[in-house]
Design a protein around this motif. Sequence first.
Motif, mmCIF file in Angstrom:
data_model
loop_
_atom_site.group_PDB
_atom_site.id
_atom_site.type_symbol
_atom_site.label_atom_id
_atom_site.label_comp_id
_atom_site.label_asym_id
_atom_site.label_seq_id
_atom_site.Cartn_x
_atom_site.Cartn_y
_atom_site.Cartn_z
ATOM 1 N N PRO B 52 1.654 -37.512 -16.674
ATOM 2 C CA PRO B 52 2.097 -38.453 -17.715
ATOM 3 C C PRO B 52 1.931 -37.932 -19.144
ATOM 4 C CG PRO B 52 0.886 -39.624 -16.036
ATOM 5 C CD PRO B 52 0.830 -38.183 -15.660
ATOM 6 N N GLN B 53 0.823 -37.287 -19.486
ATOM 7 C CA GLN B 53 0.631 -36.820 -20.866
ATOM 8 C C GLN B 53 1.718 -35.838 -21.254
ATOM 9 O OE1 GLN B 53 -2.211 -37.790 -19.232
ATOM 10 N NE2 GLN B 53 -2.137 -39.344 -20.820
ATOM 11 N N GLN B 54 1.954 -34.863 -20.364
ATOM 12 C CA GLN B 54 2.973 -33.849 -20.661
ATOM 13 C C GLN B 54 4.350 -34.476 -20.735
ATOM 14 O OE1 GLN B 54 2.237 -31.047 -17.467
ATOM 15 N NE2 GLN B 54 1.706 -29.525 -18.991
ATOM 16 N N ASP B 55 4.562 -35.454 -19.849
ATOM 17 C CA ASP B 55 5.848 -36.125 -19.815
ATOM 18 C C ASP B 55 6.127 -36.819 -21.146
ATOM 19 O OD1 ASP B 55 7.336 -38.937 -18.606
ATOM 20 O OD2 ASP B 55 8.093 -36.967 -18.031
ATOM 21 N N HIS B 56 5.109 -37.532 -21.674
ATOM 22 C CA HIS B 56 5.291 -38.228 -22.952
ATOM 23 C C HIS B 56 5.557 -37.239 -24.070
ATOM 24 C CE1 HIS B 56 4.162 -41.636 -20.756
ATOM 25 N NE2 HIS B 56 2.883 -41.659 -20.995
ATOM 26 N N LYS B 57 4.774 -36.169 -24.072
ATOM 27 C CA LYS B 57 4.926 -35.172 -25.149
ATOM 28 C C LYS B 57 6.316 -34.547 -25.091
ATOM 29 C CE LYS B 57 0.207 -33.611 -25.778
ATOM 30 N NZ LYS B 57 -0.616 -32.989 -24.738
ATOM 31 N N LEU B 58 6.754 -34.253 -23.878
ATOM 32 C CA LEU B 58 8.068 -33.635 -23.711
ATOM 33 C C LEU B 58 9.169 -34.577 -24.177
ATOM 34 C CD1 LEU B 58 9.059 -30.944 -22.589
ATOM 35 C CD2 LEU B 58 9.505 -32.081 -20.447
ATOM 36 N N MET B 59 9.023 -35.839 -23.815
ATOM 37 C CA MET B 59 10.024 -36.820 -24.212
ATOM 38 C C MET B 59 10.081 -36.938 -25.724
ATOM 39 S SD MET B 59 12.334 -39.024 -23.520
ATOM 40 C CE MET B 59 12.347 -39.515 -21.822
ATOM 41 N N PHE B 60 8.914 -37.042 -26.353
ATOM 42 C CA PHE B 60 8.885 -37.177 -27.806
ATOM 43 C C PHE B 60 9.485 -35.943 -28.470
ATOM 44 C CE2 PHE B 60 7.632 -39.158 -31.615
ATOM 45 C CZ PHE B 60 7.226 -38.161 -32.493
ATOM 46 N N GLY B 61 9.103 -34.773 -27.957
ATOM 47 C CA GLY B 61 9.610 -33.518 -28.510
ATOM 48 C C GLY B 61 11.109 -33.408 -28.380
ATOM 49 N N LEU B 62 11.620 -33.797 -27.210
ATOM 50 C CA LEU B 62 13.066 -33.750 -26.985
ATOM 51 C C LEU B 62 13.785 -34.627 -27.990
ATOM 52 C CD1 LEU B 62 15.484 -32.950 -25.092
ATOM 53 C CD2 LEU B 62 15.074 -35.078 -23.932
ATOM 54 N N LEU B 63 13.282 -35.832 -28.188
ATOM 55 C CA LEU B 63 13.953 -36.763 -29.084
ATOM 56 C C LEU B 63 13.875 -36.296 -30.524
ATOM 57 C CD1 LEU B 63 12.787 -39.934 -27.335
ATOM 58 C CD2 LEU B 63 15.088 -39.084 -27.451
#
Lengths: 141, 155
Positions: B52-63
Motif C-alpha cells: 500500500p505505501q508504494q502504491d500510494h506514492k506511485l499513484m501520487f507521483g504518476l498524477l
Amino acid sequence: MSAIYSLYIINKSGGLIFYKDYGSKGRMDTNDSLRVASLWHSMHAISQQLSPTTGCTGIELLEADTFDLHCFQSLTGTKFFVVCEPGTQNMEALLKVVYELYTDYVLKNPFYEMEMPIRCELFDINLTQAIQKDRVVLLGR
Amino acid sequence: MQFFGGSEISPSPPTPAATGAGNNAHMIYLFNRNGVCLLYREWNRPLHTLNPQQDHKLMFGLLFSLKSLAAKMDPTSADKGNLGVPQLPGQGCSFHSFRTNTYKLSFMETPSGIKFILVTNPRTGDLRETLKYIYNLYVEYVAKNPLYSPGTPIR
C-alpha cells in the motif's frame, strides 16, 4: 483549423523518433519534445502497474481541459500518440493508419536504422496526405 | 456513499449514466497537496502489484507528472513553465481523466490542493460531477469536523 495539434512516435525504449506539429500555439523545441516523449513513455509504464486487474496495456486516452491525447501501442512497443482537440472522433483509426504508413515507408526502407529518428521522405509525404484527408473529412461534417 | 438526513449537501448525487449493473468503482484515493494519502478505499481489486505505501506514492507521483505533462503539452497556451516545476492548483491546463484497456482513472484537484482520484471500469462516462459531489461530502464531514487535523488520514 485542424483538429490535430501534433503527432509523436516513440521507440520501445522511450526515445522520440518522430515529431510533427500541425498548428498548436505551444510549438515545442527539440529538447522539450524529447523530454515530453520520455515522460510519456514512463507514465505509460507506471499506469500499467497501477491497474486493479491484470492485462493492462497502458494509457490509451488522456483527457485534459484543452486537449485529448490518444495513444496507440504496437505489439513491438512502438508508441504513436496524437494531441488533438477535445472530443475529436476517429483518432484511433488515424493512429492505425499512421502505423500502417510507418510499417510501409519506414520499416521497409532498407536505409532506415531501427530505433533511430525517422528521416524518410515518402513517410512524410504520405503522412501529410493522410492528415489532410482526415482534416477534410472532419471539416466536412 | 451514505446520505445523512439533511439537505445541506449540494448538488445531489448524479445518477451514473448507464454504466452496467453492480459495483462500478474499483478504488478511490484522496491526497492532500503534500502527497499524504488521506483516504484509500477499494471495492474491487483483484490485482495488487505493490504494498500500500508504494502504491500510494506511485499513484501520487504518476498524477503529479501527468499534470506537469498536460500543462507542458497544452496546445492553446504559448507560455509554459518547464517540465517538473510544480504547478499551482488551477494554474495551467490539467487533465481530468485517462483511460486504459482495463480501467479508467478520473481526477480532480481542488484549489486547496486536495486531489480526488476514482478508478473505475473503462466504460464509465465523465465523472467530474461525481468527484465534485465527493468533494462536497469531504467539505461537509471532514473539513468542518473540529476533531479532524488536516494532513492526517481520514477516519
